[in-house]
Design an enzyme around this catalytic site. Structure first.
Site, PDB file in Angstrom:
ATOM      1  N   CYS A  77      -4.940   9.332  -3.537  1.00 26.80           N
ATOM      2  CA  CYS A  77      -4.282   8.663  -2.877  1.00 26.80           C
ATOM      3  C   CYS A  77      -2.726   8.313  -2.992  1.00 26.80           C
ATOM      4  CB  CYS A  77      -5.061   7.039  -2.588  1.00 26.80           C
ATOM      5  SG  CYS A  77      -6.933   7.331  -2.241  1.00 26.80           S
TER       6      CYS A  77
ATOM      7  N   ARG B 199      -0.289  -1.268   7.788  1.00 24.67           N
ATOM      8  CA  ARG B 199       0.633  -0.532   7.033  1.00 24.67           C
ATOM      9  C   ARG B 199       1.533   0.261   7.875  1.00 24.67           C
ATOM     10  NH1 ARG B 199      -2.957   3.425   3.218  1.00 24.67           N
ATOM     11  NH2 ARG B 199      -0.550   4.081   2.699  1.00 24.67           N
TER      12      ARG B 199
ATOM     13  N   ARG C 171     -10.567   5.847  10.084  1.00 22.70           N
ATOM     14  CA  ARG C 171      -9.235   5.808  10.388  1.00 22.70           C
ATOM     15  C   ARG C 171      -8.748   6.762  11.187  1.00 22.70           C
ATOM     16  NH1 ARG C 171      -6.840   2.776   6.030  1.00 22.70           N
ATOM     17  NH2 ARG C 171      -8.262   1.135   5.369  1.00 22.70           N
TER      18      ARG C 171
ATOM     19  N   ASP D 110       0.845  -1.392   0.038  1.00 27.67           N
ATOM     20  CA  ASP D 110       0.018  -0.037  -0.155  1.00 27.67           C
ATOM     21  C   ASP D 110       0.834   1.247  -0.013  1.00 27.67           C
ATOM     22  OD1 ASP D 110      -2.602  -0.841  -0.203  1.00 27.67           O
ATOM     23  OD2 ASP D 110      -2.811  -0.903   2.030  1.00 27.67           O
TER      24      ASP D 110
ATOM     25  N   HIS E 170     -11.443   7.403   3.968  1.00 28.95           N
ATOM     26  CA  HIS E 170     -10.557   8.379   4.061  1.00 28.95           C
ATOM     27  C   HIS E 170     -11.128   9.694   3.658  1.00 28.95           C
ATOM     28  CE1 HIS E 170      -6.656   5.698   4.043  1.00 28.95           C
ATOM     29  NE2 HIS E 170      -6.834   6.291   5.284  1.00 28.95           N
TER      30      HIS E 170
HETATM   31  N1  ARG Z   1      -5.379   0.073   0.937  1.00 25.00           N
HETATM   32  C1  ARG Z   1      -5.219   1.419   1.139  1.00 25.00           C
HETATM   33  C2  ARG Z   1      -5.763   1.624   2.617  1.00 25.00           C
HETATM   34  O1  ARG Z   1      -6.673   1.129   2.958  1.00 25.00           O
HETATM   35  C3  ARG Z   1      -5.542   2.520   0.591  1.00 25.00           C
HETATM   36  C4  ARG Z   1      -5.383   3.733   0.893  1.00 25.00           C
HETATM   37  C5  ARG Z   1      -5.913   4.752   0.162  1.00 25.00           C
HETATM   38  N2  ARG Z   1      -5.485   6.179   0.482  1.00 25.00           N
HETATM   39  C6  ARG Z   1      -6.202   7.273   0.561  1.00 25.00           C
HETATM   40  N3  ARG Z   1      -5.394   8.474   0.876  1.00 25.00           N
HETATM   41  N4  ARG Z   1      -7.674   7.209   0.461  1.00 25.00           N
HETATM   42  O2  ARG Z   1      -5.127   2.231   3.731  1.00 25.00           O
END
Ligand code: ARG
Length: 298
Positions: free
Chosen positions: A291, A114, A159, A89, A188
């Site tokens: 992203c 991550r 998040r 990622d 996000h």
């Molecule tokens: N697979 C990543 C996650 O879920 C994708 C992140 C997408 N990033 C963003 N800035 N929206 O964290």
């Protein structure tokens, strides 16, 4: 005291004539990107990710290159961070931190998958003359923090935690507006709001402008957005569902998914130039144009 540059002559005549929508001005951008050399979907941390479904890394690389080359063609600077094996990622650099005034608040991921990215991003900033502030609270960088004028829009719900909003306000000494996301597909803030023009001009002219997906927010956030951004573009659910809001804009050119057809028309109507770039392969990881792009504000 106003810090705005003097208005051009034509605008001083504003009270004697109807002011047409002025040409939008492109502002120079410096971005951080990461080649998706190790891109795959091997875990599921958002509803878009299906580990059983094959991904095509070569295709992801081609699409990413197209985005990169588009920025360069538009005259922007792109810096690169080395991809790390085992961190698929990392291509989504928006989550690598939040940078204003040459200072970076590092990222502290909610998702354990991550966390290995935190140090590489902070090390990159430090090695490139950016002051690094080690984060205390959980937040996912520019994925959930967007700068509009002197105000930071901050997302929570999936998040980044609410306490990180207080932290980002302290670190950058800026007003923060907290917005709660309610649809797991738009986990996000940068999947639900696009900052089209972050420049705050004299009232009524060149007003800072955003686009957003109303259904991604709770009632309170929707009310705050309507009050603070009366000129915002409201985007349809169908354009939101193809990650239409996950755009990068220089104030004139808006890099946008070609599938967000209604939003593309809305952008044109407002005097922006839509620049379609398809990142369908990277959408398999739940990410799009924004992203893959972290703004480095000097
Ligand atoms: N697979 C990543 C996650 O879920 C994708 C992140 C997408 N990033 C963003 N800035 N929206 O964290």
């Amino acid at each position: 005291m106003s810090t705005h540059p003097p208005l051009p002559q034509s605008r001083e005549l504003a009270d004697t004539q109807v002011v047409e929508v002025t040409e939008r001005r492109a502002q120079h951008r410096r971005y951080l990107m990461c080649r998706p050399e190790h891109f795959t979907v091997s875990y599921r941390i958002n509803p878009w990710m299906e580990p059983g479904r094959p991904t095509d890394t070569a295709k992801a690389l081609r699409q990413w290159q197209d985005l990169h080359d588009t920025y360069v063609r538009l005259g922007h600077e792109v810096e690169l961070i080395d991809p790390v094996p085992g961190l698929p990622d990392m291509v989504y650099t928006a989550n690598g931190g939040f940078v204003i005034d040459g200072r970076a608040l590092g990222v502290k991921f909610r998702v354990p998958e991550r966390r290995g990215e935190e140090r590489p991003f902070m090390d990159w900033f430090a090695a490139h003359g950016v002051d690094v502030i080690e984060p205390v609270e959980v937040q996912e960088g520019e994925g959930d923090f967007l700068l509009v004028g002197d105000t930071i829009l901050a997302g929570t719900g999936f998040r980044s935690v609410g306490d990180s909003h207080r932290e980002v306000a302290d670190v950058f000494a800026r007003e923060v507006i907290s917005l709660r996301l309610i649809d797991p597909r738009f986990y996000h803030l940068d999947t639900a709001i696009a900052v089209l023009d972050p420049v705050e001009g004299p009232s009524g002219v060149d007003r800072a402008n955003i686009a957003y997906l109303p259904t991604a927010f709770d009632d309170r956030a929707r009310a705050v957005l309507a009050e603070r951004f009366p000129d915002a573009i409201a985007v349809s659910d169908s354009d939101g569902a193809v990650f239409g809001l996950n755009t990068a804009s220089d104030g004139r050119n808006v890099i946008v998914s070609p599938r967000a057809v209604g939003f593309i028309d809305q952008l044109r109507d407002r005097g922006y130039i839509p620049v379609p770039v398809d990142l369908s392969e990277l959408l398999l990881g739940g990410g799009g144009i924004k992203c893959c792009t972290l703004e480095l504000r000097g």
